[in-house]
Motif scaffolding. Structure first.
Motif, PDB file in Angstrom:
ATOM      1  N   ALA A   6     -37.172 -14.763  13.727  1.00  0.00           N
ATOM      2  CA  ALA A   6     -35.874 -15.356  13.385  1.00  0.00           C
ATOM      3  C   ALA A   6     -36.030 -16.789  12.882  1.00  0.00           C
ATOM      4  CB  ALA A   6     -34.947 -15.323  14.600  1.00  0.00           C
ATOM      5  N   TYR A   7     -36.831 -17.583  13.596  1.00  0.00           N
ATOM      6  CA  TYR A   7     -37.072 -18.954  13.156  1.00  0.00           C
ATOM      7  C   TYR A   7     -37.734 -18.990  11.784  1.00  0.00           C
ATOM      8  CZ  TYR A   7     -36.029 -21.412  17.581  1.00  0.00           C
ATOM      9  OH  TYR A   7     -35.408 -21.983  18.676  1.00  0.00           O
ATOM     10  N   SER A   8     -38.713 -18.113  11.563  1.00  0.00           N
ATOM     11  CA  SER A   8     -39.445 -18.105  10.295  1.00  0.00           C
ATOM     12  C   SER A   8     -38.522 -17.761   9.134  1.00  0.00           C
ATOM     13  CB  SER A   8     -40.611 -17.111  10.357  1.00  0.00           C
ATOM     14  OG  SER A   8     -41.558 -17.489  11.334  1.00  0.00           O
ATOM     15  N   ALA A   9     -37.629 -16.789   9.332  1.00  0.00           N
ATOM     16  CA  ALA A   9     -36.677 -16.423   8.282  1.00  0.00           C
ATOM     17  C   ALA A   9     -35.766 -17.612   7.968  1.00  0.00           C
ATOM     18  CB  ALA A   9     -35.847 -15.218   8.716  1.00  0.00           C
ATOM     19  N   LEU A  10     -35.305 -18.296   9.001  1.00  0.00           N
ATOM     20  CA  LEU A  10     -34.435 -19.452   8.817  1.00  0.00           C
ATOM     21  C   LEU A  10     -35.150 -20.567   8.064  1.00  0.00           C
ATOM     22  CD1 LEU A  10     -31.989 -21.298   9.373  1.00  0.00           C
ATOM     23  CD2 LEU A  10     -32.954 -21.726  11.652  1.00  0.00           C
ATOM     24  N   PHE A  11     -36.361 -20.910   8.497  1.00  0.00           N
ATOM     25  CA  PHE A  11     -37.060 -22.045   7.902  1.00  0.00           C
ATOM     26  C   PHE A  11     -37.619 -21.718   6.518  1.00  0.00           C
ATOM     27  CE2 PHE A  11     -37.869 -23.220  12.568  1.00  0.00           C
ATOM     28  CZ  PHE A  11     -36.684 -23.958  12.615  1.00  0.00           C
ATOM     29  N   LEU A  12     -37.970 -20.462   6.293  1.00  0.00           N
ATOM     30  CA  LEU A  12     -38.400 -20.054   4.949  1.00  0.00           C
ATOM     31  C   LEU A  12     -37.241 -20.194   3.970  1.00  0.00           C
ATOM     32  CD1 LEU A  12     -40.391 -18.808   2.946  1.00  0.00           C
ATOM     33  CD2 LEU A  12     -39.754 -16.553   3.802  1.00  0.00           C
ATOM     34  N   ALA A  13     -36.059 -19.771   4.390  1.00  0.00           N
ATOM     35  CA  ALA A  13     -34.879 -19.907   3.532  1.00  0.00           C
ATOM     36  C   ALA A  13     -34.561 -21.381   3.280  1.00  0.00           C
ATOM     37  CB  ALA A  13     -33.680 -19.208   4.178  1.00  0.00           C
TER      38      ALA A  13
ATOM     39  N   MET B 261     -27.648 -10.959  17.224  1.00  0.00           N
ATOM     40  CA  MET B 261     -27.721 -12.209  16.478  1.00  0.00           C
ATOM     41  C   MET B 261     -29.133 -12.468  15.938  1.00  0.00           C
ATOM     42  SD  MET B 261     -24.762 -13.434  16.198  1.00  0.00           S
ATOM     43  CE  MET B 261     -25.223 -15.020  15.514  1.00  0.00           C
ATOM     44  N   THR B 262     -30.143 -12.102  16.701  1.00  0.00           N
ATOM     45  CA  THR B 262     -31.513 -12.256  16.213  1.00  0.00           C
ATOM     46  C   THR B 262     -31.737 -11.406  14.971  1.00  0.00           C
ATOM     47  OG1 THR B 262     -32.360 -12.688  18.445  1.00  0.00           O
ATOM     48  CG2 THR B 262     -33.955 -12.005  16.788  1.00  0.00           C
ATOM     49  N   ALA B 263     -31.240 -10.162  15.001  1.00  0.00           N
ATOM     50  CA  ALA B 263     -31.367  -9.276  13.843  1.00  0.00           C
ATOM     51  C   ALA B 263     -30.597  -9.817  12.645  1.00  0.00           C
ATOM     52  CB  ALA B 263     -30.880  -7.872  14.202  1.00  0.00           C
ATOM     53  N   LEU B 264     -29.381 -10.293  12.884  1.00  0.00           N
ATOM     54  CA  LEU B 264     -28.556 -10.822  11.797  1.00  0.00           C
ATOM     55  C   LEU B 264     -29.195 -12.049  11.152  1.00  0.00           C
ATOM     56  CD1 LEU B 264     -24.922 -10.497  13.230  1.00  0.00           C
ATOM     57  CD2 LEU B 264     -25.979  -9.149  11.404  1.00  0.00           C
ATOM     58  N   ILE B 265     -29.716 -12.938  11.962  1.00  0.00           N
ATOM     59  CA  ILE B 265     -30.352 -14.144  11.433  1.00  0.00           C
ATOM     60  C   ILE B 265     -31.608 -13.784  10.646  1.00  0.00           C
ATOM     61  CG2 ILE B 265     -31.666 -16.202  12.111  1.00  0.00           C
ATOM     62  CD1 ILE B 265     -29.618 -16.634  14.330  1.00  0.00           C
ATOM     63  N   SER B 266     -32.421 -12.894  11.199  1.00  0.00           N
ATOM     64  CA  SER B 266     -33.666 -12.500  10.526  1.00  0.00           C
ATOM     65  C   SER B 266     -33.380 -11.855   9.180  1.00  0.00           C
ATOM     66  CB  SER B 266     -34.468 -11.552  11.417  1.00  0.00           C
ATOM     67  OG  SER B 266     -34.785 -12.155  12.657  1.00  0.00           O
ATOM     68  N   VAL B 267     -32.465 -10.900   9.166  1.00  0.00           N
ATOM     69  CA  VAL B 267     -32.144 -10.185   7.929  1.00  0.00           C
ATOM     70  C   VAL B 267     -31.359 -11.075   6.971  1.00  0.00           C
ATOM     71  CG1 VAL B 267     -30.889  -8.234   6.930  1.00  0.00           C
ATOM     72  CG2 VAL B 267     -32.190  -7.937   9.051  1.00  0.00           C
TER      73      VAL B 267
ATOM     74  N   THR C  66     -33.462 -13.785   5.340  1.00  0.00           N
ATOM     75  CA  THR C  66     -34.444 -13.173   4.444  1.00  0.00           C
ATOM     76  C   THR C  66     -33.785 -12.782   3.123  1.00  0.00           C
ATOM     77  OG1 THR C  66     -35.726 -12.295   6.313  1.00  0.00           O
ATOM     78  CG2 THR C  66     -36.089 -11.278   4.158  1.00  0.00           C
ATOM     79  N   VAL C  67     -32.625 -12.179   3.207  1.00  0.00           N
ATOM     80  CA  VAL C  67     -31.871 -11.824   1.998  1.00  0.00           C
ATOM     81  C   VAL C  67     -31.512 -13.076   1.207  1.00  0.00           C
ATOM     82  CG1 VAL C  67     -29.710 -10.845   1.136  1.00  0.00           C
ATOM     83  CG2 VAL C  67     -30.959  -9.686   2.974  1.00  0.00           C
ATOM     84  N   LEU C  68     -31.113 -14.132   1.913  1.00  0.00           N
ATOM     85  CA  LEU C  68     -30.773 -15.385   1.254  1.00  0.00           C
ATOM     86  C   LEU C  68     -31.990 -15.971   0.535  1.00  0.00           C
ATOM     87  CD1 LEU C  68     -28.741 -17.650   0.698  1.00  0.00           C
ATOM     88  CD2 LEU C  68     -29.406 -18.665   2.896  1.00  0.00           C
ATOM     89  N   ALA C  69     -33.160 -15.897   1.176  1.00  0.00           N
ATOM     90  CA  ALA C  69     -34.384 -16.416   0.560  1.00  0.00           C
ATOM     91  C   ALA C  69     -34.737 -15.638  -0.703  1.00  0.00           C
ATOM     92  CB  ALA C  69     -35.534 -16.356   1.561  1.00  0.00           C
ATOM     93  N   VAL C  70     -34.594 -14.311  -0.650  1.00  0.00           N
ATOM     94  CA  VAL C  70     -34.877 -13.484  -1.826  1.00  0.00           C
ATOM     95  C   VAL C  70     -33.932 -13.845  -2.959  1.00  0.00           C
ATOM     96  CG1 VAL C  70     -34.856 -11.135  -2.755  1.00  0.00           C
ATOM     97  CG2 VAL C  70     -35.829 -11.572  -0.485  1.00  0.00           C
ATOM     98  N   ASP C  71     -32.658 -13.976  -2.643  1.00  0.00           N
ATOM     99  CA  ASP C  71     -31.667 -14.309  -3.663  1.00  0.00           C
ATOM    100  C   ASP C  71     -31.925 -15.698  -4.235  1.00  0.00           C
ATOM    101  OD1 ASP C  71     -28.963 -13.733  -4.973  1.00  0.00           O
ATOM    102  OD2 ASP C  71     -28.564 -15.629  -3.948  1.00  0.00           O
ATOM    103  N   ARG C  72     -32.291 -16.643  -3.387  1.00  0.00           N
ATOM    104  CA  ARG C  72     -32.549 -17.998  -3.853  1.00  0.00           C
ATOM    105  C   ARG C  72     -33.781 -18.056  -4.753  1.00  0.00           C
ATOM    106  NH1 ARG C  72     -30.024 -22.558  -5.228  1.00  0.00           N
ATOM    107  NH2 ARG C  72     -31.277 -24.421  -4.807  1.00  0.00           N
ATOM    108  N   LEU C  73     -34.807 -17.288  -4.396  1.00  0.00           N
ATOM    109  CA  LEU C  73     -36.033 -17.299  -5.202  1.00  0.00           C
ATOM    110  C   LEU C  73     -35.769 -16.755  -6.601  1.00  0.00           C
ATOM    111  CD1 LEU C  73     -39.009 -18.088  -5.022  1.00  0.00           C
ATOM    112  CD2 LEU C  73     -39.521 -15.727  -4.345  1.00  0.00           C
ATOM    113  N   ARG C  74     -34.798 -15.864  -6.726  1.00  0.00           N
ATOM    114  CA  ARG C  74     -34.451 -15.324  -8.038  1.00  0.00           C
ATOM    115  C   ARG C  74     -33.917 -16.404  -8.978  1.00  0.00           C
ATOM    116  NH1 ARG C  74     -31.816 -10.776  -5.150  1.00  0.00           N
ATOM    117  NH2 ARG C  74     -33.236  -8.993  -5.172  1.00  0.00           N
TER     118      ARG C  74
END
Length: 236
Positions: free
Chosen positions: A139-146, A210-216, A219-227
């Motif tokens: 969860a932390y990694s998904a947040l900080f990667l985004a 909440m852990t699942a929601l934050i992780s997913v 991650t989706v936000l990071a993918v969209d941002r990278l586009r």
């Protein structure tokens, strides 16, 4: 995807920032060993070491260093261009990097937490802390990667979340604990190995959802941002 993972691992372990991962986990083990060897009651040293240091500092800080580094460093030095020019869907870039960030963070934190939990109470507590911290690392990694894709100051914003939101505000404003990854980890660990050393403030179902929601979600936000990144590595 395996190529992206290998490049990420090589870049991560080749940077000096990786050395920043070592002091805090070593300090956690050292304090646990010292407390146990001096005969200090586990009720006295367990909560401040396991929760106050392990889950509140070591886990999020390690995840912050790794999570913002797996892609953020490439953006800063411009080498992200080499990845962006490859004919790869953006999710095939983000997911391997997230897997590396979560995996490295989980191993770096889970091992010392297992040792500290074993010394404080039992093998079961050690395993529960290790398992819960691995979930928290994701969860932390998904947040900080985004964050590394959303701002030029991901480490600063990450520290604000960890120190101000999870640390300061959650101590005085109970409502903020529902949005605290730290609280999710405590709740999950306490569920796996109920003990007086851990006191979660959110329910296990809330923590799991909440852990699942934050992780997913991040991650989706990071993918969209990278586009939105151009070949020059700037946002369009």
């Amino acid at each position: 995807m395996s190529t992206v993972s290998w490049i990420t691992l090589r870049g991560l372990f080749g940077r000096r920032r990786f050395l920043l991962l070592l002091p805090l986990p070593l300090l956690l083990v050292l304090l646990a060993v010292l407390s146990r060897s001096l005969g200090v009651d586990a009720d006295d040293w367990g909560p401040p070491v396991l929760v106050g240091l392990g889950l509140a500092v070591v886990l999020p800080v390690v995840a912050l260093i790794v999570g913002t580094g797996v892609l953020g460093a490439e953006i800063d030095d411009g080498t992200v261009v080499h990845i962006l020019t490859k004919p790869l869907p953006r999710w095939q870039i983000v997911l391997p990097k997230l897997a590396v960030a979560a995996g490295v963070s989980a191993v770096t934190v889970a091992v010392p937490l297992f040792v500290a939990g074993r010394l404080a109470d039992s093998v079961r507590l050690g395993l529960s802390l290790a398992a819960a911290s691995a979930v928290g690392a994701l969860a932390y990694s998904a947040l900080f990667l985004a964050l590394s894709l959303l701002t030029r100051r991901p480490v600063l914003l990450g520290l604000v979340y960890v120190l101000i939101w999870e640390g300061l505000l959650s101590s005085f404003v109970s409502g903020t604990r529902v949005l605290s990854i730290q609280q999710y980890v405590i709740a999950l660990a306490d569920r796996l190995a109920p003990t007086e050393l851990l006191h979660g403030d959110v329910s296990v179902p809330v923590a799991a959802v909440m852990t699942a929601l934050i992780s997913v979600g991040f991650t989706v936000l990071a993918v969209d941002r990278l586009r939105s990144f151009s070949v020059a590595g700037e946002t369009s």
